[in-house]
Design a protein around this motif. Structure first.
Motif, short mmCIF file in Angstrom:
data_model
loop_
_atom_site.label_atom_id
_atom_site.label_comp_id
_atom_site.label_asym_id
_atom_site.label_seq_id
_atom_site.Cartn_x
_atom_site.Cartn_y
_atom_site.Cartn_z
N SER A 148 0.84 -1.19 0.00
CA SER A 148 0.00 0.00 0.00
C SER A 148 0.88 1.24 0.00
CB SER A 148 -0.91 0.02 1.23
OG SER A 148 -1.82 -1.06 1.20
N ALA A 149 0.43 2.26 -0.69
CA ALA A 149 1.13 3.54 -0.71
C ALA A 149 0.72 4.32 0.53
CB ALA A 149 0.79 4.32 -1.98
N LEU A 150 1.68 4.59 1.39
CA LEU A 150 1.41 5.26 2.66
C LEU A 150 2.46 6.34 2.89
CD1 LEU A 150 0.85 2.04 4.82
CD2 LEU A 150 -0.94 3.51 3.87
N ARG A 151 2.04 7.55 3.06
CA ARG A 151 2.93 8.64 3.41
C ARG A 151 4.14 8.73 2.47
NH1 ARG A 151 5.51 8.63 7.75
NH2 ARG A 151 5.31 10.85 8.18
N GLY A 152 3.87 8.61 1.18
CA GLY A 152 4.91 8.80 0.20
C GLY A 152 5.79 7.62 -0.08
N ALA A 153 5.47 6.46 0.45
CA ALA A 153 6.26 5.25 0.21
C ALA A 153 5.33 4.06 0.10
CB ALA A 153 7.26 5.02 1.33
N VAL B 270 -2.60 -7.78 16.32
CA VAL B 270 -1.25 -7.73 16.88
C VAL B 270 -0.32 -7.24 15.77
CG1 VAL B 270 0.62 -9.02 17.97
CG2 VAL B 270 -1.76 -9.67 18.42
N LEU B 271 0.29 -6.08 15.99
CA LEU B 271 1.23 -5.47 15.05
C LEU B 271 2.64 -5.77 15.53
CD1 LEU B 271 1.96 -3.45 12.72
CD2 LEU B 271 1.74 -1.63 14.44
N LEU B 272 3.43 -6.47 14.71
CA LEU B 272 4.78 -6.85 15.09
C LEU B 272 5.79 -6.12 14.21
CD1 LEU B 272 4.32 -10.69 15.63
CD2 LEU B 272 4.43 -8.89 17.37
N ILE B 273 6.75 -5.45 14.85
CA ILE B 273 7.70 -4.56 14.17
C ILE B 273 9.09 -5.18 14.23
CG2 ILE B 273 8.54 -2.20 14.02
CD1 ILE B 273 6.20 -1.48 16.01
N TYR C 57 -5.71 -14.87 16.53
CA TYR C 57 -5.34 -13.46 16.47
C TYR C 57 -5.15 -13.00 15.03
CZ TYR C 57 -4.53 -13.91 21.48
OH TYR C 57 -4.69 -14.13 22.82
N ARG C 58 -5.36 -11.72 14.81
CA ARG C 58 -5.03 -11.08 13.53
C ARG C 58 -3.63 -10.50 13.66
NH1 ARG C 58 -8.43 -6.09 10.65
NH2 ARG C 58 -7.14 -5.97 8.74
N VAL C 59 -2.75 -10.84 12.74
CA VAL C 59 -1.35 -10.45 12.85
C VAL C 59 -0.94 -9.61 11.64
CG1 VAL C 59 1.03 -11.26 13.11
CG2 VAL C 59 -0.86 -12.56 14.13
N VAL C 60 -0.41 -8.43 11.90
CA VAL C 60 0.07 -7.53 10.85
C VAL C 60 1.58 -7.39 11.01
CG1 VAL C 60 -0.07 -5.22 9.87
CG2 VAL C 60 -2.12 -6.28 10.86
N THR C 61 2.31 -7.78 9.96
CA THR C 61 3.77 -7.69 10.00
C THR C 61 4.25 -6.90 8.78
OG1 THR C 61 3.93 -9.85 8.89
CG2 THR C 61 4.12 -9.82 11.30
N PRO C 62 4.61 -5.64 8.95
CA PRO C 62 5.08 -4.83 7.83
C PRO C 62 6.59 -4.91 7.66
CG PRO C 62 4.76 -3.45 9.75
CD PRO C 62 4.40 -4.85 10.17
N LEU D 128 -0.74 2.65 8.31
CA LEU D 128 -1.07 1.29 7.92
C LEU D 128 -2.30 0.78 8.68
CD1 LEU D 128 -0.51 -1.33 6.40
CD2 LEU D 128 1.17 -1.92 8.16
N LEU D 129 -2.35 1.04 9.98
CA LEU D 129 -3.52 0.63 10.75
C LEU D 129 -4.78 1.34 10.23
CD1 LEU D 129 -2.24 0.46 14.45
CD2 LEU D 129 -2.41 -1.38 12.75
N ASP D 130 -4.64 2.62 9.89
CA ASP D 130 -5.77 3.34 9.29
C ASP D 130 -6.24 2.63 8.02
OD1 ASP D 130 -5.76 5.29 11.25
OD2 ASP D 130 -4.59 6.72 10.05
#
Length: 271
Positions: free
Chosen positions: A4-9, A24-27, A49-54, A81-83
């Motif tokens: 996804s295009a987010l904040r210019g990237a 659950v957002l894992l960084i 769980y729902r897992v988001v890994t960017p 990204l969460l938005d």
């Protein structure tokens, strides 16, 4: 994998598990990518769980922003990204630099944090010596690439004994480091050198916090984790034996069991 295009990237990420599950957002840390969390994503999605890994900006398959990327930039990318995913609040966790990004996220977007997971990280601002070191390493990465850095760092990223005892794990970690674009790694190092002190932010946290550290971490030792726990009224600590700076990679079974226990007993379905 989605982009996804987010904040210019363009940011690439995985959004796994049921859409109705607790997010659950894992960084990931430096200089890795989202694939480091694969064992955790499998365990968490298996538990509902729902897992988001960017892939952070400059890492993995996400776009590179040369120059300097502040931890605030990463945190705002994650909020965007969460938005994009329609997630109002999430458990936010990260390892090493990712843990500092989680603290920055707590500072900038506190209402969006259901719980914090801080893995092998530290809260104080960078020292003057540390600033000089990170900027020097950034220069070296731009001039020489990632291979020498990866070879020199592997015995600290993993507990030294695990490099030999777990050759497949060591190969996986080395491959992630070597695949990182040096421009992205250098930009993050320059931004991380300017990070603020997160101790006041942590002292005000009232959501559940899980602090976890490898018993033999030489970058951010157990004492750093204990210092965070003393700051945070809601924090609990787990020390993972037979692990260094990356216990989620070195001892995924132990790490996952403790993470699932934290989520089920301290966070719950309603956060």
């Amino acid at each position: 994998m989605t982009a996804s295009a987010l904040r210019g990237a363009t940011i690439e990420y995985d959004d796994l598990g049921p859409s109705t599950g607790l997010p659950v957002l894992l960084i990931h840390g430096h200089p890795f990518d989202r694939t480091m969390w694969a064992p955790q994503a499998e365990a968490l999605t298996g538990a509902g769980y729902r897992v988001v890994t960017p892939d952070l900006r400059g890492y993995g398959r996400s776009d590179v922003t040369p120059g300097k990327v502040l931890l605030a930039d990463f945190a705002d990318d994650l909020a965007a990204l969460l938005d994009h995913l329609g997630i109002e609040r999430a458990v936010v966790g990260g390892v090493s630099m990712g843990g500092q990004i989680a603290m920055e996220f707590q500072l900038r977007h506190p209402g969006r944090v259901r719980a914090l997971v801080l893995c092998d990280t530290s809260a104080p601002a960078e020292t003057e010596e540390g600033k000089a070191f990170r900027n020097r390493v950034a220069d070296e990465l731009l001039a020489e690439g990632m291979d020498g850095y990866a070879t020199g760092a592997i015995h600290k990223m993993l507990a030294a004994y695990n490099v030999e005892a777990m050759p497949e794990v060591a190969a996986r970690v080395l491959a992630m480091m070597r695949a990182t674009d040096p421009r992205g790694a250098a930009a993050a190092l320059r931004g991380r050198a300017e990070r603020p002190d997160y101790r006041d932010t942590l002292a005000g946290v009232r959501v559940p916090v899980w602090v976890v550290v490898g018993a033999d971490d030489v970058y951010t030792p157990v004492a750093d984790a204990e210092a965070i726990v003393r700051l945070v009224p809601t924090a609990s600590l787990t020390v993972i034996e037979k692990a260094g700076h990356l216990p989620a990679v070195e001892q995924p079974g132990r790490f996952n069991a403790a993470l699932l226990d934290f989520l089920s007993t301290r966070v719950g379905a309603d956060g």
